[in-house]
Design a protein around this motif. Structure first.
Motif, PDB file in Angstrom:
ATOM      1  N   PHE A  24     106.810  39.725  78.607  1.00  0.00           N
ATOM      2  CA  PHE A  24     107.824  39.180  77.613  1.00  0.00           C
ATOM      3  C   PHE A  24     108.203  37.583  78.545  1.00  0.00           C
ATOM      4  CE2 PHE A  24     112.547  39.241  78.307  1.00  0.00           C
ATOM      5  CZ  PHE A  24     112.875  38.946  76.989  1.00  0.00           C
ATOM      6  N   THR A  25     108.246  36.671  78.281  1.00  0.00           N
ATOM      7  CA  THR A  25     108.874  35.738  78.598  1.00  0.00           C
ATOM      8  C   THR A  25     110.439  36.006  78.971  1.00  0.00           C
ATOM      9  OG1 THR A  25     107.447  33.889  78.561  1.00  0.00           O
ATOM     10  CG2 THR A  25     108.932  33.274  80.006  1.00  0.00           C
ATOM     11  N   GLU A  26     110.764  35.545  79.846  1.00  0.00           N
ATOM     12  CA  GLU A  26     112.960  35.579  79.730  1.00  0.00           C
ATOM     13  C   GLU A  26     112.871  34.340  79.652  1.00  0.00           C
ATOM     14  OE1 GLU A  26     116.855  38.151  81.337  1.00  0.00           O
ATOM     15  OE2 GLU A  26     114.923  38.013  82.146  1.00  0.00           O
ATOM     16  N   HIS A  27     114.400  33.391  79.089  1.00  0.00           N
ATOM     17  CA  HIS A  27     115.383  32.972  78.774  1.00  0.00           C
ATOM     18  C   HIS A  27     116.454  33.077  79.474  1.00  0.00           C
ATOM     19  CE1 HIS A  27     112.570  30.136  76.361  1.00  0.00           C
ATOM     20  NE2 HIS A  27     111.639  31.311  76.638  1.00  0.00           N
ATOM     21  N   ARG A  28     117.335  31.924  79.822  1.00  0.00           N
ATOM     22  CA  ARG A  28     118.709  31.897  79.846  1.00  0.00           C
ATOM     23  C   ARG A  28     119.593  30.933  79.286  1.00  0.00           C
ATOM     24  NH1 ARG A  28     120.689  35.658  83.899  1.00  0.00           N
ATOM     25  NH2 ARG A  28     119.336  36.950  84.067  1.00  0.00           N
ATOM     26  N   PRO A  29     120.236  30.979  79.125  1.00  0.00           N
ATOM     27  CA  PRO A  29     121.147  29.535  78.284  1.00  0.00           C
ATOM     28  C   PRO A  29     121.617  28.977  80.162  1.00  0.00           C
ATOM     29  CG  PRO A  29     122.240  31.655  78.498  1.00  0.00           C
ATOM     30  CD  PRO A  29     121.259  31.605  78.725  1.00  0.00           C
ATOM     31  N   PRO A  30     122.140  27.826  79.654  1.00  0.00           N
ATOM     32  CA  PRO A  30     122.835  26.990  80.756  1.00  0.00           C
ATOM     33  C   PRO A  30     124.049  27.916  80.887  1.00  0.00           C
ATOM     34  CG  PRO A  30     122.172  25.568  78.997  1.00  0.00           C
ATOM     35  CD  PRO A  30     122.352  27.021  78.854  1.00  0.00           C
ATOM     36  N   PRO A  31     124.027  28.401  82.916  1.00  0.00           N
ATOM     37  CA  PRO A  31     124.727  28.941  83.062  1.00  0.00           C
ATOM     38  C   PRO A  31     126.906  28.370  82.699  1.00  0.00           C
ATOM     39  CG  PRO A  31     124.027  27.832  85.163  1.00  0.00           C
ATOM     40  CD  PRO A  31     123.225  27.426  83.901  1.00  0.00           C
ATOM     41  N   ARG A  32     127.603  29.673  82.651  1.00  0.00           N
ATOM     42  CA  ARG A  32     128.825  28.843  82.886  1.00  0.00           C
ATOM     43  C   ARG A  32     129.598  30.435  83.466  1.00  0.00           C
ATOM     44  NH1 ARG A  32     132.517  28.420  77.586  1.00  0.00           N
ATOM     45  NH2 ARG A  32     130.285  28.624  76.563  1.00  0.00           N
ATOM     46  N   THR A  33     130.480  30.095  84.309  1.00  0.00           N
ATOM     47  CA  THR A  33     131.215  30.575  84.874  1.00  0.00           C
ATOM     48  C   THR A  33     133.243  30.864  83.706  1.00  0.00           C
ATOM     49  OG1 THR A  33     130.613  29.213  86.993  1.00  0.00           O
ATOM     50  CG2 THR A  33     132.855  30.395  86.667  1.00  0.00           C
ATOM     51  N   LEU A  34     132.827  32.109  83.985  1.00  0.00           N
ATOM     52  CA  LEU A  34     134.325  32.630  83.785  1.00  0.00           C
ATOM     53  C   LEU A  34     135.657  32.761  84.788  1.00  0.00           C
ATOM     54  CD1 LEU A  34     133.530  35.992  82.064  1.00  0.00           C
ATOM     55  CD2 LEU A  34     133.738  33.472  80.943  1.00  0.00           C
ATOM     56  N   PRO A  35     136.717  32.941  84.098  1.00  0.00           N
ATOM     57  CA  PRO A  35     137.849  32.629  85.025  1.00  0.00           C
ATOM     58  C   PRO A  35     137.620  33.942  85.826  1.00  0.00           C
ATOM     59  CG  PRO A  35     138.352  32.823  82.623  1.00  0.00           C
ATOM     60  CD  PRO A  35     136.982  31.871  82.503  1.00  0.00           C
ATOM     61  N   PRO A  36     138.561  34.135  86.797  1.00  0.00           N
ATOM     62  CA  PRO A  36     138.674  35.602  87.424  1.00  0.00           C
ATOM     63  C   PRO A  36     139.261  36.402  86.121  1.00  0.00           C
ATOM     64  CG  PRO A  36     139.804  33.727  89.152  1.00  0.00           C
ATOM     65  CD  PRO A  36     139.245  33.125  86.908  1.00  0.00           C
ATOM     66  N   ASP A  37     138.878  38.159  86.437  1.00  0.00           N
ATOM     67  CA  ASP A  37     138.434  38.824  85.491  1.00  0.00           C
ATOM     68  C   ASP A  37     138.492  38.357  84.215  1.00  0.00           C
ATOM     69  OD1 ASP A  37     139.234  41.258  86.705  1.00  0.00           O
ATOM     70  OD2 ASP A  37     141.230  40.148  87.780  1.00  0.00           O
ATOM     71  N   GLY A  38     138.071  37.122  83.704  1.00  0.00           N
ATOM     72  CA  GLY A  38     137.819  36.786  81.900  1.00  0.00           C
ATOM     73  C   GLY A  38     138.819  36.089  81.309  1.00  0.00           C
ATOM     74  N   PRO A  39     138.944  35.067  80.143  1.00  0.00           N
ATOM     75  CA  PRO A  39     139.456  34.778  79.822  1.00  0.00           C
ATOM     76  C   PRO A  39     140.541  35.565  79.234  1.00  0.00           C
ATOM     77  CG  PRO A  39     137.986  35.765  77.562  1.00  0.00           C
ATOM     78  CD  PRO A  39     137.553  36.214  79.160  1.00  0.00           C
ATOM     79  N   LEU A  40     140.798  36.525  79.496  1.00  0.00           N
ATOM     80  CA  LEU A  40     142.545  37.537  79.798  1.00  0.00           C
ATOM     81  C   LEU A  40     143.252  37.690  80.725  1.00  0.00           C
ATOM     82  CD1 LEU A  40     141.516  39.883  76.606  1.00  0.00           C
ATOM     83  CD2 LEU A  40     142.323  37.272  76.508  1.00  0.00           C
ATOM     84  N   GLY A  41     142.260  37.532  81.495  1.00  0.00           N
ATOM     85  CA  GLY A  41     142.738  37.913  83.303  1.00  0.00           C
ATOM     86  C   GLY A  41     143.137  39.257  83.597  1.00  0.00           C
ATOM     87  N   TRP A  42     142.070  39.688  82.554  1.00  0.00           N
ATOM     88  CA  TRP A  42     142.530  41.634  82.028  1.00  0.00           C
ATOM     89  C   TRP A  42     141.828  42.080  84.075  1.00  0.00           C
ATOM     90  CZ3 TRP A  42     142.562  44.005  77.672  1.00  0.00           C
ATOM     91  CH2 TRP A  42     142.319  45.963  77.564  1.00  0.00           C
ATOM     92  N   ALA A  43     142.997  42.530  84.237  1.00  0.00           N
ATOM     93  CA  ALA A  43     142.785  43.064  85.941  1.00  0.00           C
ATOM     94  C   ALA A  43     141.767  44.472  85.859  1.00  0.00           C
ATOM     95  CB  ALA A  43     143.908  44.028  86.171  1.00  0.00           C
ATOM     96  N   GLY A  44     140.903  44.371  87.098  1.00  0.00           N
ATOM     97  CA  GLY A  44     139.481  45.140  87.155  1.00  0.00           C
ATOM     98  C   GLY A  44     138.330  44.918  86.431  1.00  0.00           C
ATOM     99  N   TYR A  45     138.279  43.115  85.993  1.00  0.00           N
ATOM    100  CA  TYR A  45     136.712  43.190  84.531  1.00  0.00           C
ATOM    101  C   TYR A  45     135.967  43.335  85.300  1.00  0.00           C
ATOM    102  CZ  TYR A  45     134.471  40.573  80.555  1.00  0.00           C
ATOM    103  OH  TYR A  45     133.845  40.169  80.143  1.00  0.00           O
ATOM    104  N   ASP A  46     136.440  42.015  86.845  1.00  0.00           N
ATOM    105  CA  ASP A  46     135.198  41.134  87.469  1.00  0.00           C
ATOM    106  C   ASP A  46     134.346  42.355  88.335  1.00  0.00           C
ATOM    107  OD1 ASP A  46     135.816  39.014  86.544  1.00  0.00           O
ATOM    108  OD2 ASP A  46     136.719  38.281  88.418  1.00  0.00           O
ATOM    109  N   ALA A  47     135.408  43.285  88.173  1.00  0.00           N
ATOM    110  CA  ALA A  47     135.021  44.800  88.793  1.00  0.00           C
ATOM    111  C   ALA A  47     133.986  45.387  87.758  1.00  0.00           C
ATOM    112  CB  ALA A  47     136.109  45.133  89.809  1.00  0.00           C
TER     113      ALA A  47
END
Length: 456
Positions: A24-47
């Motif tokens: 199997f040859t893995e592929h990846r899309p261009p990287p995208r960075t999420l804002p801290p704790d995601g688009p909603l700023g959900w506390a603890g999401y990054d952790a």
């Protein structure tokens, strides 16, 4: 039944099961960075994401790339349920869309190994809208004539089931897997659990087959062959499906009268569809159900491979009145074959469409109309052989205009002679004469231009 332990494979274990030594040859899309704790700023999401990454070794809930299954290269995408329940977030959407686009760019079939709890609540509506992205990407692949196969693992629920899973052309399920739109924590407490499992979904016509993990590589490999190459342009149709060989009954010659034609077609000794299909194909892969919650055991549909490797789709009536679910399954199969560039064989054998009250409530008229439409719109050649009874519009819906053939043990009529006599207010003893007037014998059908030939 409880889920097979193999249905809880990791994403990479599922891929390795299908690709084996081919790799199997893995592929990846261009990287995208999420804002801290995601688009909603959900506390603890990054952790939570970090813990999921440590536990699984993955940085998202989907892995995708290319590999060879059986003899066919394809794009594989596989869900990692251990990463936040295999849920779909924005980055998951990036990977899913990229997988579909990779299949489109390379003109490869897409194989989805699904295990997901649905949309990721820590990303709210941003997560939910990923389903629209997946649907759009799947539609582009469909328009390009490329097949999509889903293998649903345990569990497959929510939007992942309603897009990547149920939206595939062919849906295979692992035994005992939880499969359904409603997950176990959100369905009614008194709901029948069977309806939310692989076997229940198969019974309801939503899954084409329940396949043990050990049989998946061979089964998927055969499906990839039977669904064609996806390389044929719409203006370059495939060769027509060859006619099946005649499988005559003990009667010899052609029927001398309309009554004899009807009696031969109704004879219990006459070969039925299963006999013709077994002789015609070396490999047969059934499609199951109408995707609307019903099945018709009297109508067989699917794809198969002939001895020369040619894929052919089939729709075969089995001598019973065809129910609305059967017509919907037939239309589904014809449209899929047309989109993939695979010729179609139909075997006609029915006294007519089911006419009971339940059939009317299930939309008999609309289902028959849709089958007529699917056949009329098909760009691939459709070959029809009438092997028994050809009862009215319920049979004609599966007959290819200009390419219908008949056997010596068949008839085709606007209506059954008994019903014709009753409508004309004739006594029962005049049924034979009425059959003669209807000119329903095989030789009559050829003379009238309804059939091209008698296969003997």
């Amino acid at each position: 039944m409880p889920a097979d332990p193999s249905s809880r494979m990791t994403a990479r274990e599922a891929i390795a099961l299908l690709t084996g030594a081919a790799g199997f040859t893995e592929h990846r899309p261009p990287p995208r960075t999420l804002p801290p704790d995601g688009p909603l700023g959900w506390a603890g999401y990054d952790a939570a994401r970090e813990r999921a990454a440590e536990r699984t070794g993955e940085d998202e809930s989907v892995v995708y790339g290319t590999g060879v299954v059986g003899e066919r290269e394809c794009v594989l995408l596989s869900f990692e349920f251990g990463f936040l329940g295999g849920s779909l977030g924005r980055l998951t959407g990036d990977r899913l869309e990229a997988a579909y686009e990779l299949a489109l760019a390379r003109r490869l079939p897409l194989l989805a190994l699904v295990a997901t709890g649905g949309s990721r609540m820590q990303e709210g509506m941003v997560a939910l809208t990923q389903l629209q992205r997946v649907a759009a990407a799947s539609t582009r692949l469909r328009a390009a004539g490329l097949p999509q196969i889903a293998v649903v693992r345990d569990p497959t629920t929510g939007g992942g089931w309603a897009t990547v899973g149920a939206g595939a052309d062919v849906v295979l399920a692992l035994p005992g897997a939880q499969v359904g739109f409603a997950g176990s924590r959100v369905r009614p407490p008194d709901a029948d659990p069977y309806a939310y499992g692989a076997e229940g979904q198969f019974a309801a016509g939503q899954v084409d087959a329940v396949v043990p993990a050990g049989e998946l590589p061979g089964t998927v490999g055969l499906w990839l062959r039977a669904l064609g190459t996806g390389s044929r342009a719409p203006h370059d149709p495939p060769p027509a499906a060859p006619l099946p060989r005649a499988r005559p009954s003990s009667a010899s010659g052609l029927p001398a009268s309309g009554r004899e034609a009807v009696e031969r077609a109704r004879s219990p000794q006459r070969p039925r569809a299963e006999v013709y299909l077994a002789d015609y194909f070396t490999v047969r892969l059934p499609l199951h159900g109408d995707r609307c919650g019903s099945t018709d055991p009297g109508l067989l549909t699917g794809f198969g491979l002939r001895a020369d490797g040619q894929p052919v789709a089939y729709v075969a009536q089995c001598g019973t009145p065809t129910r609305p679910a059967g017509y919907r399954a037939a239309a589904r199969t014809i449209r899929l074959a047309d989109r993939l560039g695979v010729p179609v064989l139909t075997l006609v054998d029915t006294p007519g469409a089911a006419n009971d009250a339940e059939a009317e409530r299930a939309g008999a008229g609309a289902a028959i109309a849709d089958t007529f439409a699917a056949l009329a719109a098909a760009r691939v050649p459709v070959t029809t052989l009438v092997i028994g009874e050809g009862g009215s519009g319920g049979a004609l819906a599966l007959a290819a205009p200009g390419n219908t053939h008949v056997t010596a043990d068949s008839y085709f009529s606007v209506i059954a002679p008994e019903l014709a006599a009753a409508i004309l207010k004739r006594p029962p003893e005049e049924t034979g004469a009425t059959a003669d007037q209807l000119r329903l014998r095989p030789q009559d059908l050829v003379e009238l231009g309804i059939a091209r030939s008698i296969v003997t």
